[in-house]
Design a protein around this motif. Structure first.
Motif, PDB file in Angstrom:
ATOM      1  N   VAL A  38       0.857  -1.041   0.233  1.00 56.22           N
ATOM      2  CA  VAL A  38      -0.135  -0.295   0.147  1.00 56.22           C
ATOM      3  C   VAL A  38       0.656   0.933  -0.103  1.00 56.22           C
ATOM      4  N   ALA A  39       2.465   0.896   0.458  1.00 59.68           N
ATOM      5  CA  ALA A  39       2.889   2.476   0.926  1.00 59.68           C
ATOM      6  C   ALA A  39       3.753   2.717  -0.655  1.00 59.68           C
ATOM      7  N   ALA A  40       3.931   1.668  -1.424  1.00 61.87           N
ATOM      8  CA  ALA A  40       4.978   1.879  -2.482  1.00 61.87           C
ATOM      9  C   ALA A  40       3.543   2.177  -3.776  1.00 61.87           C
ATOM     10  N   VAL A  41       2.422   1.426  -3.217  1.00 57.50           N
ATOM     11  CA  VAL A  41       1.652   2.378  -4.315  1.00 57.50           C
ATOM     12  C   VAL A  41       0.825   3.718  -4.237  1.00 57.50           C
ATOM     13  N   VAL A  42       1.484   3.873  -2.967  1.00 60.02           N
ATOM     14  CA  VAL A  42       0.973   5.732  -2.367  1.00 60.02           C
ATOM     15  C   VAL A  42       1.880   6.231  -3.136  1.00 60.02           C
ATOM     16  N   THR A  43       2.940   5.761  -3.245  1.00 62.56           N
ATOM     17  CA  THR A  43       4.047   6.818  -3.829  1.00 62.56           C
ATOM     18  C   THR A  43       4.438   6.766  -4.774  1.00 62.56           C
ATOM     19  N   LEU A  44       4.137   5.594  -5.602  1.00 68.45           N
ATOM     20  CA  LEU A  44       4.154   5.744  -7.168  1.00 68.45           C
ATOM     21  C   LEU A  44       2.564   6.754  -7.688  1.00 68.45           C
ATOM     22  N   GLY A  45       1.768   7.267  -7.047  1.00 68.11           N
ATOM     23  CA  GLY A  45       0.556   8.220  -7.118  1.00 68.11           C
ATOM     24  C   GLY A  45       1.403   9.142  -6.933  1.00 68.11           C
ATOM     25  N   LEU A  46       1.927   9.994  -5.877  1.00 66.53           N
ATOM     26  CA  LEU A  46       2.004  11.082  -5.593  1.00 66.53           C
ATOM     27  C   LEU A  46       3.331  11.722  -6.195  1.00 66.53           C
ATOM     28  N   VAL A  47       3.991  10.601  -6.994  1.00 66.55           N
ATOM     29  CA  VAL A  47       5.200  11.057  -8.096  1.00 66.55           C
ATOM     30  C   VAL A  47       4.310  11.308  -8.752  1.00 66.55           C
ATOM     31  N   VAL A  48       3.441  10.625  -9.330  1.00 63.87           N
ATOM     32  CA  VAL A  48       2.730  10.506 -11.163  1.00 63.87           C
ATOM     33  C   VAL A  48       2.021  11.493 -10.878  1.00 63.87           C
ATOM     34  N   VAL A  49       1.080  11.982  -9.578  1.00 63.13           N
ATOM     35  CA  VAL A  49       0.249  12.977  -9.860  1.00 63.13           C
ATOM     36  C   VAL A  49       0.010  13.967 -11.017  1.00 63.13           C
ATOM     37  N   PRO A  50       1.067  14.758 -10.366  1.00 61.64           N
ATOM     38  CA  PRO A  50       1.570  16.100 -10.821  1.00 61.64           C
ATOM     39  C   PRO A  50       1.539  16.343 -12.308  1.00 61.64           C
ATOM     40  N   ALA A  51       1.422  15.110 -13.262  1.00 62.24           N
ATOM     41  CA  ALA A  51       1.010  14.823 -15.170  1.00 62.24           C
ATOM     42  C   ALA A  51       0.229  14.352 -15.051  1.00 62.24           C
ATOM     43  N   LEU A  52      -1.022  15.204 -14.020  1.00 60.08           N
ATOM     44  CA  LEU A  52      -3.001  14.542 -14.922  1.00 60.08           C
ATOM     45  C   LEU A  52      -2.716  16.635 -14.948  1.00 60.08           C
ATOM     46  N   ASP A  53      -1.950  17.155 -14.248  1.00 59.89           N
ATOM     47  CA  ASP A  53      -2.689  18.105 -13.970  1.00 59.89           C
ATOM     48  C   ASP A  53      -2.112  18.876 -15.571  1.00 59.89           C
ATOM     49  N   VAL A  54      -3.065  20.563 -16.288  1.00 61.60           N
ATOM     50  CA  VAL A  54      -2.175  20.551 -17.972  1.00 61.60           C
ATOM     51  C   VAL A  54      -0.971  21.435 -16.417  1.00 61.60           C
ATOM     52  N   GLU A  55      -0.245  22.085 -17.771  1.00 59.71           N
ATOM     53  CA  GLU A  55       1.438  22.503 -17.738  1.00 59.71           C
ATOM     54  C   GLU A  55       1.405  23.451 -16.911  1.00 59.71           C
ATOM     55  N   ARG A  56       0.759  24.458 -16.894  1.00 62.17           N
ATOM     56  CA  ARG A  56       0.148  26.108 -16.077  1.00 62.17           C
ATOM     57  C   ARG A  56       0.591  25.256 -14.640  1.00 62.17           C
ATOM     58  N   TYR A  57       0.589  24.326 -14.427  1.00 62.60           N
ATOM     59  CA  TYR A  57      -0.136  23.842 -12.745  1.00 62.60           C
ATOM     60  C   TYR A  57       0.236  22.663 -12.125  1.00 62.60           C
ATOM     61  N   ARG A  58       1.412  22.164 -12.822  1.00 65.45           N
ATOM     62  CA  ARG A  58       1.668  21.314 -12.282  1.00 65.45           C
ATOM     63  C   ARG A  58       3.204  21.190 -11.312  1.00 65.45           C
ATOM     64  N   ASP A  59       3.960  22.414 -11.387  1.00 61.00           N
ATOM     65  CA  ASP A  59       4.583  22.908 -10.275  1.00 61.00           C
ATOM     66  C   ASP A  59       3.976  22.852  -9.272  1.00 61.00           C
ATOM     67  N   GLU A  60       2.600  23.762  -9.528  1.00 63.07           N
ATOM     68  CA  GLU A  60       2.172  24.117  -7.652  1.00 63.07           C
ATOM     69  C   GLU A  60       2.007  22.631  -7.195  1.00 63.07           C
ATOM     70  N   LEU A  61       1.292  21.834  -8.118  1.00 63.23           N
ATOM     71  CA  LEU A  61       0.850  20.021  -7.463  1.00 63.23           C
ATOM     72  C   LEU A  61       1.821  19.301  -7.281  1.00 63.23           C
ATOM     73  N   ALA A  62       2.984  19.693  -8.228  1.00 63.16           N
ATOM     74  CA  ALA A  62       3.889  18.769  -7.425  1.00 63.16           C
ATOM     75  C   ALA A  62       4.162  19.136  -5.745  1.00 63.16           C
ATOM     76  N   ALA A  63       4.564  20.892  -5.722  1.00 61.74           N
ATOM     77  CA  ALA A  63       4.792  21.162  -4.974  1.00 61.74           C
ATOM     78  C   ALA A  63       3.822  20.600  -3.794  1.00 61.74           C
ATOM     79  N   ARG A  64       3.056  20.197  -3.932  1.00 60.23           N
ATOM     80  CA  ARG A  64       1.841  20.195  -3.335  1.00 60.23           C
ATOM     81  C   ARG A  64       1.956  18.208  -2.473  1.00 60.23           C
ATOM     82  N   ALA A  65       2.699  17.703  -3.504  1.00 55.31           N
ATOM     83  CA  ALA A  65       2.573  16.592  -2.753  1.00 55.31           C
ATOM     84  C   ALA A  65       3.904  16.111  -2.522  1.00 55.31           C
TER      85      ALA A  65
END
Length: 307
Positions: A38-65
């Motif tokens: 479960v920890a591995a799965v959530v870790t993978l999700g957190l490193v991938v999730v910024p890619a789901l936002d549009v280019e303009r907001y990806r850095d902000e989402l990465a910072a929140r993650a």
């Protein structure tokens, strides 16, 4: 508070599913394996999730993650270390309290299962170091982000290649691909719950997640069937063996999860896309789906250690 609630809900689901797995014949070590997975799965999700936002907001989402990624990857690292100790204890026929450093190191270097565990521990440590060295977060497309995504993927799939299907090339490939598809689906949704805080972002990321998850579901179902076909010798194994009973429980939970995801795609997705779904509604829908995912992941972890 919402993160704590999500963590508590996940812990309760993992504990409940682990209890079910124990009742069906899975060993006690399945709980440790479940925490690692479960920890591995959530870790993978957190490193991938910024890619789901549009280019303009990806850095902000990465910072929140960034902060959740440090905490979850650290938990994963500790859990993998505990998993090695428990594995060494099982191999030696001792209690975990009696196992020393020398025995654990020998287990990690001299056995196939131990080496797989060492790979997963190293992967978790790499992600944790990357997360600590990038306090503002990392994009998946950046060099540290690529390293983190790759390490997380190796950590998810590494141990899947050892166990019941490791002797079959087809089975080994099937279980690894199945595990990665499930991890992407479940982990990214967990990442969204942890970092998305307003309806505008849900409107942007949910359609992309829905498209990605559709492919993940198709892949995990196909390769899950292949893996089961390689492992089971007869349909009666589904209820006549410990492995089959845990597999049957996992299949039932997976069917429930797919139906729930289809309903969310039909109702929640259009509402979120048109900004009609509030943040609370989106989080509530996500938590219910994640609760079922946690049960499925725990049963999958139990399956990997059940004879």
């Amino acid at each position: 508070m919402s993160r704590r609630l999500a963590a508590l809900l996940g812990a309760l689901c993992v504990a409940g599913a682990a209890a079910l797995a124990l009742a069906l014949g899975s060993p006690a070590s399945s709980l440790v394996r479940a925490v690692c997975d479960v920890a591995a799965v959530v870790t993978l999700g957190l490193v991938v999730v910024p890619a789901l936002d549009v280019e303009r907001y990806r850095d902000e989402l990465a910072a929140r993650a960034a902060r959740p990624l440090v905490l979850v990857s650290a938990l994963w690292t500790v859990a993998e270390l505990v998993r090695l100790v428990v594995g060494a204890a099982e191999a030696a026929g001792w209690s975990a309290a009696r196992v020393g450093v020398r025995t654990t190191v020998a287990f990690a270097t001299d056995t196939e299962v131990g080496r797989a565990g060492l790979v997963c521990l190293s992967a978790a440590l790499v992600v944790c170091v990357v997360a600590l060295s990038s306090p503002r977060g990392t994009r998946p497309s950046s060099a540290p982000g690529v390293l983190a995504v790759g390490a997380a993927a190796i950590g998810v799939a590494g141990r899947s290649l050892v166990g019941h299907l490791s002797e079959s090339p087809l089975g080994g490939m099937a279980v690894a691909v199945h595990a990665l598809a499930a991890a992407a689906w479940c982990g990214v949704l967990a990442g969204l719950v942890l970092v998305v805080t307003h309806r505008g972002r849900w409107a942007r990321v949910l359609p992309r997640f829905s498209q990605m998850s559709s492919w993940c579901v198709a892949v995990l179902l196909v390769f899950g069937v292949v893996g089961a076909a390689v492992t089971l010798t007869s349909p009666t194994d589904l209820y006549g063996t410990q492995y089959g009973r845990v597999l049957t429980a996992k299949v039932v939970v997976t069917v429930v999860l797919v139906v729930l995801a289809a309903r969310n795609r039909a109702g929640w997705l259009p509402a979120a896309r048109s900004h009609r779904a509030t943040v609370d509604v989106s989080r509530s829908r996500s938590r219910v789906e994640l609760a079922v995912m946690a049960i499925a992941l725990t049963l999958a972890a139990a399956l990997a250690v059940t004879g």
